[in-house]
Every structure is written in structure tokens, then in C-alpha cells.
Write a protein that holds these residues in place. Structure first.
Motif, PDB file in Angstrom:
ATOM      1  N   ARG A  83       0.837  -1.213   0.000  1.00  0.00           N
ATOM      2  CA  ARG A  83       0.000   0.000   0.000  1.00  0.00           C
ATOM      3  C   ARG A  83       0.866   1.256   0.000  1.00  0.00           C
ATOM      4  NH1 ARG A  83      -2.825  -2.843   4.225  1.00  0.00           N
ATOM      5  NH2 ARG A  83      -4.689  -3.878   3.394  1.00  0.00           N
ATOM      6  N   ALA A  84       1.894   1.259   0.831  1.00  0.00           N
ATOM      7  CA  ALA A  84       2.758   2.443   0.899  1.00  0.00           C
ATOM      8  C   ALA A  84       3.428   2.713  -0.448  1.00  0.00           C
ATOM      9  CB  ALA A  84       3.820   2.252   1.993  1.00  0.00           C
ATOM     10  N   ALA A  85       3.873   1.656  -1.114  1.00  0.00           N
ATOM     11  CA  ALA A  85       4.537   1.832  -2.416  1.00  0.00           C
ATOM     12  C   ALA A  85       3.535   2.224  -3.498  1.00  0.00           C
ATOM     13  CB  ALA A  85       5.257   0.541  -2.802  1.00  0.00           C
ATOM     14  N   VAL A  86       2.361   1.611  -3.476  1.00  0.00           N
ATOM     15  CA  VAL A  86       1.354   1.903  -4.507  1.00  0.00           C
ATOM     16  C   VAL A  86       0.873   3.346  -4.413  1.00  0.00           C
ATOM     17  CG1 VAL A  86      -1.029   1.407  -5.191  1.00  0.00           C
ATOM     18  CG2 VAL A  86       0.583  -0.464  -4.855  1.00  0.00           C
ATOM     19  N   VAL A  87       0.694   3.844  -3.190  1.00  0.00           N
ATOM     20  CA  VAL A  87       0.252   5.229  -3.015  1.00  0.00           C
ATOM     21  C   VAL A  87       1.231   6.194  -3.683  1.00  0.00           C
ATOM     22  CG1 VAL A  87      -0.023   7.060  -1.300  1.00  0.00           C
ATOM     23  CG2 VAL A  87      -1.086   4.832  -0.927  1.00  0.00           C
ATOM     24  N   SER A  88       2.512   5.896  -3.580  1.00  0.00           N
ATOM     25  CA  SER A  88       3.509   6.764  -4.210  1.00  0.00           C
ATOM     26  C   SER A  88       3.473   6.656  -5.727  1.00  0.00           C
ATOM     27  CB  SER A  88       4.906   6.387  -3.707  1.00  0.00           C
ATOM     28  OG  SER A  88       5.002   6.517  -2.317  1.00  0.00           O
ATOM     29  N   VAL A  89       3.346   5.433  -6.223  1.00  0.00           N
ATOM     30  CA  VAL A  89       3.430   5.208  -7.665  1.00  0.00           C
ATOM     31  C   VAL A  89       2.194   5.710  -8.394  1.00  0.00           C
ATOM     32  CG1 VAL A  89       3.494   3.394  -9.436  1.00  0.00           C
ATOM     33  CG2 VAL A  89       5.010   3.264  -7.460  1.00  0.00           C
ATOM     34  N   GLN A  90       1.010   5.484  -7.823  1.00  0.00           N
ATOM     35  CA  GLN A  90      -0.216   5.761  -8.567  1.00  0.00           C
ATOM     36  C   GLN A  90      -0.471   7.249  -8.785  1.00  0.00           C
ATOM     37  OE1 GLN A  90      -3.365   4.043  -6.276  1.00  0.00           O
ATOM     38  NE2 GLN A  90      -3.301   5.578  -4.673  1.00  0.00           N
ATOM     39  N   GLU A  91       0.257   8.095  -8.062  1.00  0.00           N
ATOM     40  CA  GLU A  91       0.047   9.531  -8.202  1.00  0.00           C
ATOM     41  C   GLU A  91       1.109  10.204  -9.061  1.00  0.00           C
ATOM     42  OE1 GLU A  91      -0.066  10.957  -4.238  1.00  0.00           O
ATOM     43  OE2 GLU A  91      -1.998  10.026  -3.748  1.00  0.00           O
ATOM     44  N   ASN A  92       1.971   9.431  -9.680  1.00  0.00           N
ATOM     45  CA  ASN A  92       3.048  10.016 -10.469  1.00  0.00           C
ATOM     46  C   ASN A  92       3.178   9.258 -11.790  1.00  0.00           C
ATOM     47  OD1 ASN A  92       6.159  10.008 -11.229  1.00  0.00           O
ATOM     48  ND2 ASN A  92       5.760  11.859 -10.047  1.00  0.00           N
ATOM     49  N   GLU A  93       3.074   9.992 -12.895  1.00  0.00           N
ATOM     50  CA  GLU A  93       3.077   9.353 -14.205  1.00  0.00           C
ATOM     51  C   GLU A  93       4.401   8.682 -14.521  1.00  0.00           C
ATOM     52  OE1 GLU A  93       2.960  10.846 -18.788  1.00  0.00           O
ATOM     53  OE2 GLU A  93       1.310  11.521 -17.493  1.00  0.00           O
ATOM     54  N   SER A  94       5.513   9.321 -14.158  1.00  0.00           N
ATOM     55  CA  SER A  94       6.814   8.719 -14.465  1.00  0.00           C
ATOM     56  C   SER A  94       7.022   7.434 -13.679  1.00  0.00           C
ATOM     57  CB  SER A  94       7.940   9.705 -14.156  1.00  0.00           C
ATOM     58  OG  SER A  94       7.967  10.021 -12.776  1.00  0.00           O
ATOM     59  N   CYS A 101       4.570   5.468 -12.644  1.00  0.00           N
ATOM     60  CA  CYS A 101       3.677   4.483 -13.292  1.00  0.00           C
ATOM     61  C   CYS A 101       4.348   3.873 -14.513  1.00  0.00           C
ATOM     62  CB  CYS A 101       2.363   5.147 -13.699  1.00  0.00           C
ATOM     63  SG  CYS A 101       1.290   5.568 -12.340  1.00  0.00           S
ATOM     64  N   LEU A 102       4.941   4.741 -15.320  1.00  0.00           N
ATOM     65  CA  LEU A 102       5.607   4.261 -16.532  1.00  0.00           C
ATOM     66  C   LEU A 102       6.752   3.313 -16.183  1.00  0.00           C
ATOM     67  CD1 LEU A 102       5.749   7.529 -18.665  1.00  0.00           C
ATOM     68  CD2 LEU A 102       4.514   5.444 -19.231  1.00  0.00           C
ATOM     69  N   SER A 103       7.540   3.692 -15.189  1.00  0.00           N
ATOM     70  CA  SER A 103       8.666   2.854 -14.794  1.00  0.00           C
ATOM     71  C   SER A 103       8.196   1.486 -14.325  1.00  0.00           C
ATOM     72  CB  SER A 103       9.458   3.556 -13.691  1.00  0.00           C
ATOM     73  OG  SER A 103      10.544   2.768 -13.276  1.00  0.00           O
ATOM     74  N   PHE A 104       7.144   1.461 -13.537  1.00  0.00           N
ATOM     75  CA  PHE A 104       6.630   0.185 -13.030  1.00  0.00           C
ATOM     76  C   PHE A 104       6.075  -0.675 -14.158  1.00  0.00           C
ATOM     77  CE2 PHE A 104       2.959  -2.228 -11.270  1.00  0.00           C
ATOM     78  CZ  PHE A 104       3.701  -3.149 -10.552  1.00  0.00           C
ATOM     79  N   VAL A 105       5.295  -0.080 -15.041  1.00  0.00           N
ATOM     80  CA  VAL A 105       4.680  -0.848 -16.129  1.00  0.00           C
ATOM     81  C   VAL A 105       5.750  -1.377 -17.088  1.00  0.00           C
ATOM     82  CG1 VAL A 105       3.162  -0.696 -18.147  1.00  0.00           C
ATOM     83  CG2 VAL A 105       2.462   0.305 -15.967  1.00  0.00           C
ATOM     84  N   HIS A 106       6.751  -0.566 -17.373  1.00  0.00           N
ATOM     85  CA  HIS A 106       7.808  -1.019 -18.286  1.00  0.00           C
ATOM     86  C   HIS A 106       8.682  -2.110 -17.676  1.00  0.00           C
ATOM     87  CE1 HIS A 106       7.201   1.500 -21.744  1.00  0.00           C
ATOM     88  NE2 HIS A 106       7.165   2.611 -21.019  1.00  0.00           N
ATOM     89  N   SER A 107       8.614  -2.286 -16.355  1.00  0.00           N
ATOM     90  CA  SER A 107       9.379  -3.366 -15.728  1.00  0.00           C
ATOM     91  C   SER A 107       8.718  -4.728 -15.946  1.00  0.00           C
ATOM     92  CB  SER A 107       9.517  -3.105 -14.223  1.00  0.00           C
ATOM     93  OG  SER A 107       8.266  -3.258 -13.562  1.00  0.00           O
TER      94      SER A 107
END
Length: 820
Positions: free
Chosen positions: A518-529, A531-537
Motif C-alpha cells: 500500500r505504501a509503495a502503490v500510493v507513491s506510484v499511482q500519483e506520479n506518471e513517471s 507508473c511508466l517505470s513500473f509498467v515497463h518493468s
């Protein structure tokens, strides 16, 4: 705290603490009966009277020694033993000397008040035995029992100083000259260390330095060997026992002597291995005592452990987790256990690195084991590896992985930025390597029950728990509101990627896992870059479906749906990406996510397929703003393939709940009158019609129920009925027409069931806009279903049912029980 009152036989306590044995009886034969013990003493008295040693007397000695935990040796019996040893004309078997020494040791340790005169007499006997007999019988057991008894005598408070000095002097000579006997039979080590422990706890401070020199020099003299983890634990707990006795006896001057000799002025000849474990034993006592008077000792002990850790890191490299020399491997494990068992508190950067390297390379040595599996030739090596894995699972290092991980996380929290980054990279890279290697091994052994894979996964499951606890520490102390934003986002992504790699090993529900995600997702879901980094992994479609470069896989056909390790990782992505799909650019979703989403819709595991449908739902319901023209266009395109992909796998693969949620999202979130919605409804009706036609209407209801042939059809009909309340008013007439065409083709009993449901649905409806239309349409449909249904009549009725609300008087067709 270990002390004399709780530890009668120190060597047995050390053996137990080393992790080799579960209890003190594990090294001895079962206790003899009382009758056997009495008979054994009788035989020994006969020996003295007859002055003739026979084989039965050796057996009597063994009988008594085997019962040491329940045996009590009284003073008269001790005198008997010394008298036998002093017989001038009796030739004892060499094997018997160690047994006599053991029985005298039992007397010394269990007798509440030993006579000083008897002890003095026994010392004279021992000096004579070792001067006359040991030179011709340099037996490891004889040696160890002698050291043990000599040390135990020096520990007795009532013994004269002269006897103590004679015992300790002989003990030191034996250790200095005959240390090699320990290597010949290492089972004697607990007795040797116990003898040293007794001697160090005696009142003779003058011999402490000499004893310590022997203790710490033993392993350096043994051809550079460092001993083993159990040996190290024995040293740790021996020093714990010694210092506990010093505290109880108020020997504070001795405590300072230990500190200066062992920790501050440690000699170069002292073994690092023995030194660090002894320091841990001292630190363990300091932390348990809580006395401020022990603070200098505590500081010195922690400094020595940190110094040894620094020496090891500088010699082996801070990122070397595999391929380490055996000696360094043992030292690494001992440092980890020393930190865990001693309660190490002060921060030490080298210790953090040592703990990280130990966890990844020694406590969870999966990379080394995978390498053996993947590169050794086929044959019987699997059996050898299985034994190796089982031995590791039973090892002390592995079983204390949780405690070591706890110390590691606490040390990490106090580390500087450079140290934090180093160990973070070690952990994240380890997760990637474990995923790739276990993926290959698991697929290679798919369907093969040889036990090796299951045992390996036990290690991997524990490694997963370690990663979770470490990631939780990272999220608490590095993902806070005051952290650097770039570092914050990078760490969040790397945590999620690492968790995806280890997802296959998540076998239990952990609150720590969910909190970290949850702590990591909250950070990722609010930032486009981010999100892109996670999806491209996420692995690409081509990588998921084609495996190249693996020798073992080239010999077999790779099927993506059989790759359970890969499936677990993709399932993690399918669950996390929907949380950040709003910030994911449409081209990236189309290129990266869509192929994988549709691929895993066809996965035979229902949980995975449902997650793919949820991904589709999240995208369809995202970006509702009209400015998202590109996204809306992609939604329209995806619906067509979504319906094809879903319906071709229904009812065999496609989970109905997943498809129903996706269809509901389509009719709710696409623009009114969208061609995609019309296509969706037509596809559903067409599928339902073909399924209903396939059901053999000649079968009895009992057979249909038993075979479940009608259930998928019924679910499709229920979905279509549910859509009557969901579709836009512009689409409703088309849906009503399609439903009428489908219902009039059903068998009579099925028509009645559907009409009952429709009547009930309309009766409970509060939609004042749709209800008048439903009433008229349903009345007309009921009328049509009540008529004969030859082909021509059906075509006419379908045409009539498709017109706007019909003005037909209320009917009461037979078989329809529900009423408006």
C-alpha cells in the motif's frame, strides 16, 4: 542467564546450544536400569579386590557413563575409582581411562561438598596417569575427558590453590601441545571447551591469558581452518557461561582482564572466528545484565565484532554474495549469528553489509543451488543436492534467519545514505536473480516429483519473508513525507518490482506485506513517471511466450500457461496496475499492457483470468473526461476483441464473474449509442443462443442438472436480464429485441423460468422511465411465448416484439406464476 545452578554438565549445554543436538541425551545411550547400575558398581569393587581387569569391567564402566544424567557418584565410589587407577599391578585397557575420568567428573560436578583431601589425592592420580599413560595413548577422547576433569576441579571453590594450579597448568600444557587431537575427532570439542570454561571461571587469574591464547589459537593452528558454525556457537555460549559466573562471583577484576586481553589488546595470532564469537558471548551477558558497570565491556565487544566485519568486507568485497571461500563463508555466518544472539545494538556499516551478504549468500543460498542444478550434468546429482538442501534447512543459520533479519533491518534503519543504497541494491538485484533462476528450475521440473524443488521452495519462502521485512523497513524510513521525491518514487517502484519477482513464494497472508504494498502503490499511482517505470518493468509479451537462451528449455516445448512462477509475477502486475491506470498514458497501455491482459484472459487459472478482466474493467472505467479522445478510441477498439476473447473461452476458461464485470463496465462507461455496446450485446445474445441450442432439449431435467449443461446458459441469460437496467435508453430497444428473439427459441420450461424472472424484475423496478416500456414489452413477449412457434410464426413474432411498446391486454399464460 547461564550459570552453574542451571548447568550441571557444561559440555552438554554447549552441545545443545550449538544446534547439533536437541537435548543432552542425544549424544549418549539410553540410561541403564537401577539394577544394571548397582551391578556395575559391584563389578568394579570385584575388580579392586581381585586386582584383575576383565572385559566385563569395561562394560560396567560404559554402563555407568551412559547414565551420567541420573547417576550420582558418592565419595566412597569416587575413592574406589581412584584406588583402581592407582593399582600398580593391574593393566587397564587404554579405552577405560577416559571412562574413569568421566565418572570422576560426574562426582566433581554433582557432589555438593567435595573433600579437599580427596581432591588433592585425585589430582596426584591424574598427574601420574597423564605422565605415564597419555604419552602412549594419545587418544582424542582421553585428551578431552582429561581437559574436562582438570577444568572442573579448578572450578570447585573448596579445592586448594595448589591443586587448582596443578590442574590448570596440566590443562594448558595439553591444549598447547596436543591441540591437533581435536581435529582428529571433533566430537570432543564440547568437552574441551567446557574444560576451558571451567578453568576460566576459576579463581586463578594468573592463567587466564595462557588459556585464552590456547582457546583462540586452536583454529589458526589447525592448518588455517576456521571451524564450523556449531563450533562458533559453542565458543559464544561458553563465554556467556564464564562471564555469568564472574558476575555471580563478583569477579569484576577478571571481567576487565577479559576485556583487555580478548577485545582491546587482541593478539594477531587469535582466530577471527573464535574472537568474534567470544565477543558475542560477552555482549550477550552485558545486554542481559543491564549493568552500567559492564558498559566498557559492551562497547569493546561491539567494536571487535564491527572490526572483524570490516576486515571480512574489505577482503571479500561488499557485493560478493556467492563464490566465497569456505573459511570466509563460516566467518560470515558466525558474524550474523553473533549479532543475532548477542543483541547487537550499535550501528556498524561493515556489519550491515556483512549481514546483507550473509542473508543473500549463506542463509538463503538459492543462487548457488540453482547454479548447480542448471549447470551440472544430469544424473544422480539431484540426490546429492537434495541432501545438501535438507542439511541447510536443518542448519542453525537458516533456522535463525528471522533473528538475523531483525538485526539487519535495525542496522539498516541507522545506516547512512550510501550504506542504505548499497544494501537496497543487493536485495532488489537478489529478487530479480531468484525469479529468473527459479522460473527456469521450476519449469524444468514441472510435473516431476523428486522432492528437490519442494525443499528449495522452503528456502525461497523464508527469503520472501526476509524481503518483506526489509521492504517494510525501507517503506517506513525512506518513503516518508520528508524524503527526497526522486528517491521516494524510485524505491517505491523497486519494492513493487521486487515483490512481483518474489510473489510466487507468498504462501501466507502477511500484514507487513500488505502495508508495504500500500505504501509503495500510493507513491506510484500519483506520479506518471513512476507508473511508466513500473509498467515497463513488466516482462514483454514476447518474453512471456517465448523463452530463448536456456539450455534446458531448448529441449522441451515452452508453454506460458504452465510457467507458474511467471504467472504469479504477472498476477501481481494485474492487481497493481489498475490502481495507477488513470496516470498511465494510453499509448503505453496499448503497447505494453493490452497484449498481456488479453493473453492472460485465456489462462486456465480462474484467479489469473479474473484479474485480467479486472484490468480491462479498470481501463474502461478510467479517464471519463471527454478530452481523453485517444483513450476513448482505444476503449472502443478493445471492446470488440474483449468480447471475442471472453466468449470464445466461455464456459471452459473465461470466469463468468470476470466477464460480467467487464460487460457491465462497457455498457456503463462507454458513450451512449456506442457501436461497441451494440456489438457487445449482439455477441452475448449470439453466444447465449448457440449455447442454448447445444443443450439437448430431449434430456430430462435431472440429467441437465447433473451434467450442468444448462447452468452456463442460465448465467448468460441472467446477465442479459441484468443489462436491461444498465444499458442506455438508446440501446434498450435493441437489447429488448435481441432478448425476445432469444427467449422465444427456448424450450417451454425454460421460457417459463425466464419469464418468471422478468416479471419479478419488472415488479421490483423503481425506474419510472423504463418500467412502462418493460411492462408492455413483457406482456407482448408472454403472449408470443404462449403461441405455437413454427418457423413462420416465430419470424412474425420476432418482428412484432421488436416494435416499440405494444398495447396488448394483460395475459395469463399457463406456467407463469409471477405477477406484476
Amino acid at each position: 542467564m547461564a550459570n552453574q545452578g542451571h548447568t550441571i554438565f557444561l559440555e552438554e549445554w554447549l552441545f545443545q546450544k550449538s544446534g547439533i543436538g536437541d537435548d543432552s541425551s542425544s549424544r549418549h545411550s539410553p540410561s541403564s536400569s537401577a539394577r544394571a547400575i548397582i551391578q556395575a558398581w559391584t563389578d568394579l569393587r570385584d575388580l579392586f579386590q581381585l586386582q584383575s581387569f576383565e572385559p566385563r569391567h569395561l562394560q560396567s564402566l560404559k554402563t555407568l557413563c551412559a547414565s551420567q544424567n541420573v547417576l550420582y557418584v558418592a565419595d566412597p565410589q569416587a575413592k574406589l575409582l581412584m584406588s583402581i587407577l592407582s593399582l600398580p599391578n593391574v593393566s587397564l585397557l587404554q579405552e577405560s581411562y577416559s571412562l574413569f575420568l568421566r565418572l570422576l567428573y560426574i562426582w566433581v560436578r554433582k557432589s555438593s561438598k567435595q573433600s579437599s583431601g580427596m581432591i588433592d589425592s585425585m589430582v596426584e592420580v591424574l598427574l601420574k596417569i597423564f605422565s605415564e599413560k597419555f604419552s602412549v595413548n594419545k587418544n582424542p577422547i582421553f585428551f578431552s575427558e582429561g581437559v574436562l576433569l582438570l577444568g572442573a576441579i579448578s572450578f570447585v571453590p573448596s579445592v586448594s590453590e595448589n591443586s587448582k594450579m596443578c590442574c590448570v597448568e596440566l590443562l594448558c600444557k595439553l591444549l598447547e601441545k596436543e591441540y591437533q587431537l581435536i581435529g582428529e575427532y571433533e566430537g570432543v570439542l564440547p568437552s574441551v571447551l567446557a574444560g576451558i570454561g571451567y578453568a576460566l571461571s576459576s579463581s586463578l587469574n594468573a592463567y587466564i591469558v595462557r588459556i585464552l591464547d590456547s582457546l583462540f589459537g586452536i583454529w589458526e593452528k589447525k592448518d588455517g581452518q576456521s571451524g564450523s558454525v556449531p563450533h562458533g556457537l559453542m565458543i559464544l555460549h561458553m563465554m556467556e557461561w564464564v562471564l555469568s559466573n564472574c558476575i555471580n562471583s563478583h569477579y569484576m577484576d577478571k571481567m576487565d582482564l577479559f576485556r583487555r586481553e580478548m577485545l582491546v589488546n587482541r593478539k594477531p595470532s587469535y582466530s577471527l572466528f573464535a574472537s568474534v564469537m567470544a565477543a558475542a558471548g560477552m555482549l550477550r551477558v552485558c545486554n542481559r545484565s543491564g549493568s552500567n558497570g559492564l558498559t566498557p565491556l559492551k562497547i569493546s565487544a561491539e567494536e571487535l565484532i564491527g572490526t572483524v566485519a570490516k576486515h571480512l568486507v574489505s577482503r571479500t568485497g561488499s557485493v560478493n554474495c556467492s563464490g566465497m571461500k569456505h573459511k570466509d563463508s563460516i566467518l560470515l555466518q558466525c558474524i550474523s549469528l553473533a549479532a543475532a544472539r548477542s543483541g547487537f545494538h550499535s550501528y556498524s556499516a561493515p556489519l550491515v553489509l556483512c549481514l546483507a551478504i550473509a542473508l543473500l549468500g549463506e542463509i538463503f543460498p538459492l543462487q548457488r543451488m540453482y547454479h548447480k542444478i542448471l549447470h551440472l550434468p544430469a544424473g544422480n546429482f539431484e540426490g546429492l543436492l537434495l541432501n545438501e538442501v535438507k542439511e541447510h534447512l536443518a542448519s542453525t543459520s537458516f533456522n535463525e534467519a528471522g533473528a538475523i533479519t531483525g538485526v539487519f533491518c535495525n542496522q539498516y534503519v541507522s545506516a547512512d545514505e550510501e550504506c542504505k543504497s548499497t544494501v537496497e541494491n543487493l536485495i532488489w538485484d537478489y529478487c530479480q536473480e531468484i525469479y529468473l533462476q527459479h522460473q527456469q528450475v521450476a519449469f524444468s521440473y514441472h510435473g516431476i516429483q523428486n522432492g528437490l524443488l519442494g525443499e528449495l521452495e522452503k528456502i525461497a519462502e523464508s527469503a520472501f519473508l526476509m524481503v518483506v521485512l526489509f521492504a517494510l523497513a525501507v517503506s517506513k524510513y525512506r518513503l516518508g513525507p520528508n524524503s527526497n521525491k526522486d528517491t521516494h518514487l524510485t524505491l517505491s517502484v523497486r519494492i513493487l518490482v521486487s515483490f512481483s519477482c518474489m510473489e510466487y513464494f507468498r504462501r501466507v497472508r502477511l500484514s507487513e506485506y500488505m502495508d508495504t504494498v500500500r505504501a509503495a502503490v500510493v507513491s506510484v499511482q500519483e506520479n506518471e513517471s513512476a507508473c511508466l517505470s513500473f509498467v515497463h518493468s513488466m516482462p514483454s509479451y514476447n518474453n512471456l511466450t517465448n523463452k530463448q537462451g536456456f539450455s534446458n528449455w531448448q529441449k522441451m516445448e515452452y508453454l506460458w500457461s504452465n510457467d507458474d512462477v511467471q504467472t504469479a509475477r504477472i498476477l501481481f502486475y494485474l492487481r497493481v496496475i489498475p490502481t495507477c491506470v488513470e496516470h498511465l498514458p494510453t499509448p503505453v497501455f496499448r503497447k505494453v499492457v493490452v497484449p498481456i491482459m488479453f493473453l492472460y484472459m485465456g489462462h486456465p487459472n480462474g484467479k489469473v483470468a479474473r484479474a485480467s478482466h479486472s484490468m480491462f474493467l479498470s481501463f474502461i472505467s478510467s479517464g471519463k473526461d471527454p478530452i481523453h479522445e485517444e483513450r476513448n478510441s482505444l476503449k472502443e477498439q478493445l471492446v470488440f476483441y474483449y468480447m471475442q476473447r471472453s466468449l470464445e473461452g466461455y464456459p471452459g476458461i473465461t470466469p463468468f464473474e470476470g466477464m460480467a464485470s467487464g460487460v457491465a463496465a462497457v455498457v456503463r462507461h462507454l458513450p451512449a449509442g456506442s457501436p461497441s455496446i451494440f456489438y457487445c450485446l449482439h455477441s452475448l445474445v449470439e453466444k447465449a443462443s448457440s449455447m442454448c441450442s447445444a443443450v439437448n432439449i430431449e434430456e430430462t431435467d435431472l440429467l441437465k442438472t447433473r451434467d450442468g449443461g444448462w447452468e452456463p446458459c442460465q448465467k448468460m441469460l441472467e446477465l442479459l436480464l441484468r443489462l436491461l437496467s444498465l444499458v442506455d435508453i438508446q440501446v434498450l430497444p435493441s437489447l429488448m429485441k435481441l432478448l425476445a428473439q432469444l427467449i422465444v427459441k427456448l424450450p417451454k420450461d425454460r421460457q417459463n423460468v425466464v419469464l418468471n424472472e422478468l416479471f419479478q424484475h419488472v415488479a421490483e423496478s423503481d425506474d419510472v422511465t423504463r418500467k412502462p416500456t418493460f411492462v408492455s414489452w413483457l406482456q407482448s413477449l408472454a403472449y408470443l411465448c404462449s403461441q405455437d412457434t413454427d418457423k413462420r410464426a416465430i419470424e412474425g413474432m420476432q418482428s412484432e416484439a421488436s416494435s416499440a411498446p405494444l398495447n396488448v391486454a394483460p395475459l395469463n399464460p399457463s406456467g407463469i406464476s409471477a405477477r406484476l
